[in-house]
Motif scaffolding. Sequence first.
Motif, short mmCIF file in Angstrom:
data_model
loop_
_atom_site.label_atom_id
_atom_site.label_comp_id
_atom_site.label_asym_id
_atom_site.label_seq_id
_atom_site.Cartn_x
_atom_site.Cartn_y
_atom_site.Cartn_z
N TYR A 21 -4.70 2.82 -0.99
CA TYR A 21 -5.37 1.59 -0.58
C TYR A 21 -6.39 1.07 -1.60
O TYR A 21 -6.85 -0.06 -1.48
N SER B 6 0.81 -1.22 0.00
CA SER B 6 0.00 0.00 0.00
C SER B 6 0.84 1.27 0.00
O SER B 6 0.29 2.37 -0.12
N ARG C 52 0.32 6.55 0.95
CA ARG C 52 -0.47 5.33 1.14
C ARG C 52 -1.62 5.34 0.13
O ARG C 52 -2.41 6.28 0.08
#
Length: 551
Positions: free
Chosen positions: A442, A292, A440
């Motif tokens: 996701y 991620s 990050r």
Amino acid sequence: FVRPHLRLVNSIDPMAGHGALRRPPAASSAPHQSFTSRVLLLLLTVLPLALASFAFVLQWRGGIDDLTSRWPAADAHRFPVMDRNNNSHLGSSAPDCADILDRSSSPSFPYYRGWNFNLGKDLKPKICITTSTSAGLEQIIPWLFYHKVLGVSQFFLFVEGKAAKPHLSAVLEAIPGVKLIYRTRELEEKQARSRIWNETWLAAFFYKPCNYELFVKQSLNMEMAIVMAQNTGMDWIIHLDTDELLHPAGAQEYSLTSLLSDVPANVDMVVFPNYESTIERDDIKDPFSEVSMFKKNYDHLPKETYFGLYKEASHGNPNYFLTYGNGKSAARIQNHLRPNGAHRWHNYMKAPHEIKFEEAAVLHYTYTKFSDLTSRRDRCGCKPTKEDVKRCFMLDFDRAAFIIASTATEEEMLRWYNEHVVWSDKQVNLMLLRKGILARIYAPMVLLTIFCVLYDAYNESDLRESGVFSSAIASAQASSKQKSTSPIENLQNRSSVILDPTDSISKRGRIGGKKIKSQATARKIMEIVGGVESAMPPMSPPGLDDFSMEM
């Protein structure tokens, strides 16, 4: 005297004078409010009952298909590729996607029974992706699923190696919108007559092994995919590897159709800057659902941030990224379109109008598994010397990784891998996340985890009865002999180059293991024409030397 319902008001009424009597609101409104409340209560009671009754009648008559009844019991009808003794189910932790897909040997795909997803039927613009791959199902199927969800209508897969094996290719051929092109002798003969061999923009990559040979092969495949895209009515074409996922950030919704529909009509090509995976441990098995954290591209960072934290971001490696940093691109389908290497497109008649996305990116999952070191080594027969690897690989890290994989023990390789690839220092990671170097992301992880859960949860009969793949699956099972897809016939302005399959491999160049020769003694390259742009190779992002030159 004063009546009970009247009272003396001490306040001064300017209209009635001091001590005037004020009458309270009429008592006759109370019965009206009570009646209204009763009517509302009756409606709130009767309306849900009427709707429930209506739905029951429609379902009883066959007007509604109760989709919830199709959800299998926790212990009923396991997917055939799963271990029968495995007690995991949909309510437990998510399955290991790589294990599930790698064990698959039956042609199936996780669509619900009776649900017809006409992905691509009414999508505008129509987008296609082309790739050249030898990967297995554990990588290709999640990659296909993810981009189908994003709105891709058609896939042109040039397959060889593991991906071309009959029991794997049958699965891929059963998926709507997927066309497989096999690296057959017929395909090589057609590509050997391509006009590319008589042009200069790709000439610098001819007759070299390993990555250079792959680069030429990808360009030839892209040329054929353009014609296929035109014949199927596509609007956009993208070349992507199966270790890359598109990330349409900045669009109104998380889809490529939304992203590309907003591109101005005068734009011929859009560039997706690439983000590179930064793994946090050395035992990754399924990168798409386990990774991620990504390192942002130079184009999406302030110059001061990029160069100010270059040393920390390069992680002890020669460059900011391990591999390429010049992104991938999508081209609008139009006349005279041609590839310009694996990363860009061009046009024979004009310089394309190009823009670069400010938020959207391509996520590159590179060297995410420790086994990637040896798999890359096994695909190339170069000598593990500093001089010879320059002949085989274009990027510094690929060269260093090949030498380590060819000369070190497994323990030494693992230590080197942790030092150069794995980001295990949480404090450094947190600092770079706060500064915006790392990010990050996701969305792919969530989508593909859901995919793997569905793949794990549904049994083969559910999939075969879906009606989506039934005819293709039946055909795949009935045929034990793999049939290759015939390449397209109408490559225009072909050169006089032909393929001589009887020749052995030599340093003069190969394609698909076959040696390319001209009808004369050797292939003649056309003279360089002014204004012809050379193919764009995979390029490292800017380094500190570039910053010094700008100062």
